[in-house]
Design an enzyme around this catalytic site. Structure first.
Site, mmCIF file in Angstrom:
data_model
loop_
_atom_site.group_PDB
_atom_site.id
_atom_site.type_symbol
_atom_site.label_atom_id
_atom_site.label_comp_id
_atom_site.label_asym_id
_atom_site.label_seq_id
_atom_site.Cartn_x
_atom_site.Cartn_y
_atom_site.Cartn_z
ATOM 1 N N ILE A 243 7.909 -20.863 19.486
ATOM 2 C CA ILE A 243 8.802 -19.807 19.951
ATOM 3 C C ILE A 243 7.968 -18.533 19.895
ATOM 4 O O ILE A 243 7.707 -18.009 18.814
ATOM 5 C CB ILE A 243 10.058 -19.681 19.070
ATOM 6 C CG1 ILE A 243 10.902 -20.931 19.210
ATOM 7 C CG2 ILE A 243 10.866 -18.454 19.484
ATOM 8 C CD1 ILE A 243 12.123 -20.958 18.320
ATOM 9 N N PRO A 244 7.513 -18.061 21.036
ATOM 10 C CA PRO A 244 6.431 -17.068 21.065
ATOM 11 C C PRO A 244 6.890 -15.654 20.724
ATOM 12 O O PRO A 244 6.838 -14.772 21.569
ATOM 13 C CB PRO A 244 5.912 -17.167 22.493
ATOM 14 C CG PRO A 244 7.089 -17.615 23.286
ATOM 15 C CD PRO A 244 7.936 -18.461 22.389
ATOM 16 N N CYS A 245 7.272 -15.437 19.476
ATOM 17 C CA CYS A 245 7.691 -14.088 19.095
ATOM 18 C C CYS A 245 6.488 -13.147 19.065
ATOM 19 O O CYS A 245 6.651 -11.929 19.044
ATOM 20 C CB CYS A 245 8.425 -14.098 17.756
ATOM 21 S SG CYS A 245 7.458 -14.723 16.401
ATOM 22 N N HIS A 246 5.281 -13.721 19.098
ATOM 23 C CA HIS A 246 4.093 -12.847 19.134
ATOM 24 C C HIS A 246 3.957 -12.144 20.476
ATOM 25 O O HIS A 246 3.195 -11.204 20.600
ATOM 26 C CB HIS A 246 2.835 -13.662 18.824
ATOM 27 C CG HIS A 246 2.570 -14.758 19.812
ATOM 28 N ND1 HIS A 246 3.207 -15.973 19.759
ATOM 29 C CD2 HIS A 246 1.751 -14.813 20.898
ATOM 30 C CE1 HIS A 246 2.772 -16.749 20.760
ATOM 31 N NE2 HIS A 246 1.901 -16.060 21.474
#
Length: 274
Positions: A243-246
């Site tokens: 989950i690409p919260c970056h």
DNA sequence: GGTTCTCTGCCGC
DNA sequence: GCGGCAGAGAACC
């Protein structure tokens, strides 16, 4: 009506929903707030990020959870939470609790979490999997710290260190971290509130190599005012990279924080943009 | 399987 | 900012 009044109105309705035996209908809520059902619905969604129905549903779930935690009988917990038939509850039970109801009541005893720790270009990496799918991907300096964190998050489950099958899975996740553009086609076990799920879904739609601001995510999920809540949901993500919260950055392009360290966030973004 | 409720896009004031 | 309609879809019985 000004902003503050709106907030007070919606807050009042939230408490009202929480205290009601059965989820109040839109019309009831509208009557209480003194505005039309149409407008109320939009207002509620704009401020809380979810519709009144979804809010009530989430709260009903909370009630079942806390009932079960207090060792209420399963049936009793279901009915006193506001479900009016157990069959309706069981249709969604696994989604709600992340495991079968009885197992949840037994405090996760019997639920198995497989995990393993490895090394990747970003340092130590831990991958864990429940029966439903990958339930944790975390990054850090010290492998031990990652394991301790996992134990905290799944205190009641039985944790099983990696066997050779599982090592392959970890290899796959590491491969994905090194080359995110390839995608990760593994099932994810995502646990969170209705709002968090919405945010995380939106995050997964940000293409590799691109970034997005918290404000944009808030707008994307139809809750433009909920920017801080969006940031909170990003910070609560336990599935690094998957989950690409970056890929969420500040409006001015600054990186802001990252659960697993800003340096890793920068490294990830650099890798993706090249 | 029909009915009622929810949700959203679009428009008017 | 607020209200309303229409139409699709979900929830409910």
């Amino acid at each position: 009506m000004n902003q503050r009044l709106h907030l007070a109105t919606i807050t009042d309705l939230c408490r009202f929903i929480e205290e009601a035996e059965q989820a109040p209908s839109l019309d009831e809520l509208a009557a209480r707030a003194g505005i039309s059902a149409y407008h109320l619905h939009r207002l509620f969604k704009r401020i809380t990020g979810v519709t009144p129905k979804a809010y009530a549903k989430a709260h009903r779930t909370e009630r079942v959870r806390s009932g079960l935690h207090k060792n209420q009988a399963v049936t009793e917990a279901i009915y006193s939470a506001g479900f009016n038939s157990s069959s309706r509850y069981y249709e969604e039970a696994k989604q709600l609790l992340g495991m079968p109801t009885r197992q949840f009541r037994n405090k996760g005893k019997g639920s198995l979490i497989h995990f393993a720790v490895g090394q990747c270009s970003l340092g130590a990496i831990l991958v864990a999997r429940s029966e439903l799918g990958i339930c944790a991907i975390s990054l850090g300096d010290e492998p031990n710290d990652l394991v301790i964190e996992l134990q905290k998050n799944f205190a009641q489950a039985t944790l099983i260190g990696g066997d050779s099958d599982f090592e392959q899975l970890v290899a796959k996740v590491i491969g994905f971290i090194e080359a995110p553009q390839l995608g990760l086609d593994l099932p994810l076990d995502i646990r969170g509130t209705a709002f968090q799920q919405r945010v995380w879904q939106a995050l997964q739609k940000i293409p590799c190599g691109q970034t997005c601001s918290y404000t944009e995510i808030a707008e994307l999920i139809g809750a433009p005012k909920a920017v801080r809540a969006v940031a909170g949901a990003c910070a609560a993500n336990v599935l690094a990279v998957a989950i690409p919260c970056h890929r969420v950055v500040r409006n001015d392009g600054n990186l802001s924080g990252y659960r697993w360290g800003v340096e890793r966030k920068r490294a990830l973004l650099d890798a993706e943009s090249s």
